[in-house]
Design a protein around this motif. Structure first.
Motif, short mmCIF file in Angstrom:
data_model
loop_
_atom_site.label_atom_id
_atom_site.label_comp_id
_atom_site.label_asym_id
_atom_site.label_seq_id
_atom_site.Cartn_x
_atom_site.Cartn_y
_atom_site.Cartn_z
N VAL A 106 0.82 -1.21 0.00
CA VAL A 106 0.00 0.00 0.00
C VAL A 106 0.85 1.26 0.00
N GLN A 107 0.24 2.35 -0.50
CA GLN A 107 0.86 3.65 -0.38
C GLN A 107 0.48 4.24 0.99
N PRO A 108 1.23 5.23 1.47
CA PRO A 108 1.02 5.70 2.85
C PRO A 108 -0.33 6.38 3.08
N GLY A 109 -0.94 6.93 2.02
CA GLY A 109 -2.19 7.67 2.22
C GLY A 109 -3.44 6.81 2.25
N VAL A 110 -3.28 5.48 2.14
CA VAL A 110 -4.46 4.60 2.21
C VAL A 110 -5.08 4.72 3.59
N VAL A 111 -6.39 4.92 3.64
CA VAL A 111 -7.08 5.02 4.92
C VAL A 111 -7.22 3.62 5.52
N THR A 112 -6.90 3.49 6.81
CA THR A 112 -6.87 2.18 7.47
C THR A 112 -8.15 1.37 7.22
N HIS A 113 -9.28 2.04 7.38
CA HIS A 113 -10.55 1.33 7.23
C HIS A 113 -10.80 0.89 5.79
N GLU A 114 -10.30 1.68 4.84
CA GLU A 114 -10.44 1.28 3.43
C GLU A 114 -9.65 0.00 3.17
N LEU A 115 -8.50 -0.10 3.81
CA LEU A 115 -7.73 -1.34 3.69
C LEU A 115 -8.49 -2.50 4.33
N HIS A 116 -9.06 -2.24 5.52
CA HIS A 116 -9.86 -3.28 6.18
C HIS A 116 -10.92 -3.82 5.23
N GLN A 117 -11.67 -2.90 4.62
CA GLN A 117 -12.77 -3.33 3.75
C GLN A 117 -12.26 -4.10 2.55
N ALA A 118 -11.16 -3.62 1.98
CA ALA A 118 -10.64 -4.27 0.78
C ALA A 118 -10.17 -5.70 1.08
N VAL A 119 -9.48 -5.89 2.21
CA VAL A 119 -8.97 -7.24 2.48
C VAL A 119 -10.08 -8.15 3.02
N GLU A 120 -11.03 -7.56 3.76
CA GLU A 120 -12.09 -8.40 4.32
C GLU A 120 -13.01 -8.96 3.23
N ARG A 121 -13.13 -8.23 2.12
CA ARG A 121 -13.90 -8.76 0.99
C ARG A 121 -13.31 -10.07 0.49
N LEU A 122 -12.01 -10.25 0.72
CA LEU A 122 -11.32 -11.47 0.26
C LEU A 122 -11.17 -12.47 1.40
N GLY A 123 -11.84 -12.21 2.52
CA GLY A 123 -11.74 -13.11 3.66
C GLY A 123 -10.43 -12.96 4.42
N LEU A 124 -9.78 -11.81 4.25
CA LEU A 124 -8.51 -11.57 4.96
C LEU A 124 -8.69 -10.49 6.02
N PHE A 125 -7.67 -10.31 6.84
CA PHE A 125 -7.81 -9.49 8.03
C PHE A 125 -6.53 -8.70 8.26
N TYR A 126 -6.68 -7.36 8.46
CA TYR A 126 -5.57 -6.51 8.89
C TYR A 126 -6.01 -5.94 10.24
N PRO A 127 -5.53 -6.53 11.35
CA PRO A 127 -6.13 -6.25 12.66
C PRO A 127 -5.95 -4.84 13.25
N PRO A 128 -4.83 -4.11 13.05
CA PRO A 128 -4.71 -2.83 13.77
C PRO A 128 -5.92 -1.93 13.50
N ASP A 129 -6.54 -1.44 14.58
CA ASP A 129 -7.80 -0.70 14.45
C ASP A 129 -7.84 0.51 15.38
N PRO A 130 -6.94 1.48 15.17
CA PRO A 130 -6.97 2.67 16.03
C PRO A 130 -8.34 3.34 15.98
N LEU A 210 -1.03 -9.92 6.24
CA LEU A 210 -2.46 -10.13 6.46
C LEU A 210 -2.65 -11.50 7.08
N ILE A 211 -3.79 -11.71 7.75
CA ILE A 211 -4.10 -13.03 8.28
C ILE A 211 -5.53 -13.38 7.86
N PRO A 212 -5.92 -14.65 7.97
CA PRO A 212 -7.30 -14.99 7.60
C PRO A 212 -8.29 -14.31 8.54
N LEU A 213 -9.41 -13.90 7.99
CA LEU A 213 -10.45 -13.24 8.78
C LEU A 213 -11.12 -14.26 9.68
N PRO A 214 -11.20 -13.97 11.00
CA PRO A 214 -11.88 -14.92 11.90
C PRO A 214 -13.32 -15.14 11.44
#
Lengths: 455, 410
Positions: A106-130, A210-214
């Motif tokens: 990713v580039q630095p300006g990607v919004v954390t939640h946008e990454l969450h949504q993008a990876v979760e659509r594929l059943g993956l998980f990026y856990p940090p959630d400030p 990334l890790i698999p989405l629980p």
């Protein structure tokens, strides 16, 4: 500093730059209570432009302050007046999600939640959630090594960085790490740059793990008449080999404020409540949840509410999420702090915080990540007189003194920024501070990057 | 309103970034509420003058109010932006075209009718294909829907009013309904009459003044507001309308007259304003209708769902008509029309519109329903542009069709 010469270099390129105070004013602040007007804002589109900007800034001694969404609570994006604000929001592409290697670039300006949504659509998980994940950027998260409720079980941002591309103060571009899970080649530069709050270089690309989405998540709200019972519950859960995804603590003041603004049916006379979320394979979650419920009751919970479906779960979290709003509506300024102590010291830290706030006559609501000992005292300022600000400053001093006395640290996830710089000497010995300064001066001899931040 | 105090309530948390359609498209702080609130604060404190750059910033706003829905401090961003635009207009004036449109055209229904006639003439000649040869107008030209043969006001003259047992309600005629979608006005009258109401159309009324408020022409907006308020007979309890933007604008007259002699009158007027779907759900016994059985999706107009908190009622009206509702993702996200924004900020608005069209497409609906003519124009344009030519209706049109088909069957 030769600002005009710097500007000439930038303007001779195709780099987007704004200098009118009517524009730069919008980059003078963040979510802290500080401000400082930059002389220019630049919006690089790629690594090459970042490099050009830093090379010119370094040559002409122009101070640079990188910023993402500008949501720092510690003044981490407040630069030197008349310097350059380096906005990385235009570099906001998710370049790749690799389902085979479980990585994302990713580039630095990607919004954390946008990454969450993008990876979760594929059943993956990026856990940090400030808390600010809907606005905050990955670049900013890396700079402060952000955490969030999930980090008790899943770890912090650092645990998900496999590789970085960084532009150094002199404009040179370095890369290290990559898609390898095992990689001990060379010095671990990640540890140097992650959490360095933009003082050592500018992140322009990150390779994330990334890790698999629980499969399932379930939530329980447990209500207590005293803090120690709540804390004992947390210890007991851990002792029983259950690692909840989140363990969020709300104190009485928080719950009263939430109820006043957005009623969520929270108890007003209880000392504390914890929101416990367990995730994993469905069968395991069901089993763990029953045990968690028993542990809560056994430790004196006067009430346990179990969310049976996603909707009920959402309702439980709604209250917690509206806490910030509730507090904002009940004060003129909010001072949010971020001390962290060993988990076992959490009740003591909360009691001390409240005692200090009482002594300085400041309303104080405490939210905490009780799994990892991170407390967020919120001081509610009502008058904004100099006298009140002074009282708040003194109270904050004492809160940090208390945290350090308990073996804690100045910041769990917000960063030192400008706000907590003065406490660095309290936590670190002169030798340790010296080493940090040597590292800073070696990487940025002209001290152009975040000159006033942290060190 | 004291703008400085209002701006000072902002906690700079940045939550507006997460929901602002413009910020998401542009990712520069000037586009989001937090930046505008900051500019307001320092302009009011006298730390900065309001020049061209500030003007650009304050006009980069859809007034969709998504920020206001999530703002923890509940800052009234809409009023701040309008207030600053008004200050900028008072200092710098406007260009000729805007001045003509806002001061000399839209305030006068008769001149609007002339405009409709010339637009109709324009469309019936071969002119549009010529205009589309101009590169800058090629796309924009298509936003204008097919102009009807007669305006609603003209059709009204031919219509005999029915008396009703349930009492009299006033009907505010929006400009868009009048000159572009008279079928919506007709549907409103039909439905109200079928439900037993006597309808009093406010022929003496004029444009609601929202364009004037939006461009800072506050003095003109006040004149128009007074004309609208005076057009309503005293004995009328409810004033219904079918345009989300007009409705929210009419409800905001008390803000326009804050601290003046007309404040009370404006308050009395605003309290009686109701969106047609909300009115029907709350005050009418809607008889059973034909089951239309059409698969539709509903777009929540910003000025209905957020400005007036009317979300469920249009859906109920759809259900009553036998419409099968398939919810789209983010139904409350702005379509990018936003009055004249779709034209003045064409490329930016297109980015936002494109997302809306994608969300509509994903539902597989046969038609789109929305309670605002401005959204309707923009969405129909988007569907046409991105090859998804679906019809767009106002909820009350579905209901009128369902009720009338049922009546004929009997």
């Amino acid at each position: 500093m030769n600002f005009q010469a710097f500007l000439q270099v930038i303007q001779s390129q195709t780099i987007e730059v704004q200098c009118d105070p009517q524009d730069t004013s919008c980059f003078a602040y963040d979510a802290s209570n500080l401000e400082s007007l930059p002389g220019a804002v630049v919006f690089p589109k790629d690594t090459q432009e970042v490099s050009t900007i830093l090379e010119a800034a370094n040559r002409f001694g122009v101070p640079v302050t990188p910023r993402g969404a500008g949501t720092s609570l510690a003044g981490g994006t407040i630069g030197i007046a008349g310097g350059v604000a380096l906005s990385l929001t235009q570099m906001n592409q998710i370049m790749e999600i690799d389902e085979e290697n479980l990585t994302a670039i990713v580039q630095p300006g990607v919004v954390t939640h946008e990454l969450h949504q993008a990876v979760e659509r594929l059943g993956l998980f990026y856990p940090p959630d400030p808390g600010s994940m809907k606005m905050s950027t990955i670049g900013g998260n890396i700079s402060v090594n952000a955490g969030g409720p999930h980090c008790f079980k899943y770890g912090v941002t650092k645990d998900y960085i496999l590789g970085l591309e960084i532009v150094l103060a002199n404009g040179r571009v370095i890369r290290f790490g990559g898609k390898n899970i095992k990689n001990v080649s060379g010095l671990d530069l990640g540890s140097l740059f992650i959490g360095s709050e933009g003082t050592l270089g500018v992140v322009t690309e990150a390779t994330l793990r990334l890790i698999p989405l629980p499969e399932t998540q379930r939530t329980i709200l447990a209500v207590y008449n005293n803090l120690d019972e709540a804390a004992r519950t947390v210890s007991d859960i851990v002792r029983n080999k259950i690692v909840p995804a989140t363990l969020e603590l709300m104190d009485q003041e928080s719950m009263c404020l939430i109820e006043r603004v957005r009623p969520a049916n929270l108890p007003l006379d209880a000392a504390a409540a914890i929101l416990i979320a367990v995730d994993g394979p469905t069968a395991q979650v069901e089993k763990d949840m029953k045990l968690v419920e028993t542990i809560c009751l056994h430790n004196g919970a006067r009430e346990v509410r179990l969310a049976r479906d996603d909707e009920e779960q959402e309702k439980l979290w709604e209250g917690r999420r509206s806490a910030n709003g509730a507090m904002s509506q009940n004060c003129k300024a909010l001072v949010v702090e971020d001390a962290s102590v060993p988990r076992s010291k959490l009740p003591e830290m909360i009691r001390k915080t409240k005692e200090i706030a009482d002594r300085y006559q400041l309303p104080c609501a405490v939210l905490g990540h009780s799994g990892d000992g991170n407390v967020h005292p919120h001081l509610l300022l009502q008058e904004l007189t100099n006298e009140e600000w002074e009282r708040a400053d003194k109270a904050v001093d004492e809160i940090f003194r208390a945290a350090l006395d308990l073996g804690g640290t100045l910041t769990g996830e917000h960063g030192i920024g400008l706000v907590k710089k003065k406490y660095m000497n309290w936590q670190f010995s002169p030798d340790t501070m010296d080493l940090m300064r040597v590292l800073k001066n070696t990487l940025d001899p002209n001290r152009i990057l975040n000159r006033d931040i942290m060190l | 309103m004291n703008y400085e105090e209002e701006a000072n309530r902002c906690r700079r948390c940045g939550m507006c970034q997460a929901v602002c359609p413009l910020y998401q498209a542009e990712r520069r702080e000037q586009f989001v509420a937090r930046g505008k609130v900051r500019l307001t604060k320092i302009a009011e404190e006298g730390r900065i003058g309001l020049g061209e750059r500030a003007k650009t910033t304050f006009y980069n706003c859809l007034d969709c109010r998504a920020c206001m829905e999530v703002c923890p401090a509940e800052v009234n961003v809409s009023r701040l932006v309008k207030g600053m635009r008004s200050k900028i207009y008072n200092q710098h004036g406007d260009n000729l075209l805007l001045n003509v449109a806002l001061e000399h055209l839209t305030p006068f229904p008769k001149r609007l009718e002339l405009t409709r006639k010339s637009l109709k003439l324009y469309q019936t000649t071969g002119l549009p294909s010529l205009v589309r040869l101009v590169p800058s107008l090629k796309e924009k030209e298509k936003i204008l829907p097919e102009v009807p043969k007669r305006s609603f006001r003209t059709e009204l003259k031919a219509r005999t009013a029915r008396s009703g047992k349930k009492g009299k309600v006033a009907y505010y005629i929006s400009c868009t309904t009048d000159i572009l979608y008279p079928q919506v006005g007709k549907a409103v009258l039909d439905v109200l009459e079928i439900c037993g109401f006597e309808v009093y159309p406010l022929i003496e009324g004029t444009c609601c003044g929202v364009p004037q408020m939006g461009y800072g022409h506050t003095a003109r907006a006040k004149d128009m507001a007074l004309q609208n308020m005076r057009a309503v007979p005293e004995d009328i309890e409810f004033i219904v309308n079918d345009c989300a933007t007009c409705g929210s604008g009419l409800k905001e007259y008390p803000e326009l007259f804050e601290g003046t002699e007309h404040e009370e009158m404006a308050g009395h007027f605003a309290k009686r304003i109701m969106d047609i779907s909300a009115f029907l759900r709350q005050h009418a016994d809607i008889p059973a209708g034909e089951n239309l059985g059409i698969k539709v999706t509903y777009h929540d107009p910003c000025h209905l769902s957020r400005a007036q908190k009317v979300k469920q009622e249009p859906r109920d009206i759809i259900a009553h008509s036998g419409g099968q509702l398939i919810e789209m993702k983010n139904s409350g996200r702005c379509c990018g029309g936003a009055g004249t924004f779709g034209l003045t900020h064409f490329d930016l608005a297109q980015k936002i519109l494109r997302q809306k069209v994608e969300d509509i497409k994903a539902t597989g609906a046969e038609a789109v329903v929305t309670g605002c003519p401005a959204c309707r124009m923009q969405i129909a344009f988007g569907l046409k542009n991105y090859d998804q030519e679906l019809p767009v209706y106002h909820p009350v049109e579905l209901l009128a069709k369902s009720l009338k088909e049922h009546e004929t069957e009997k």
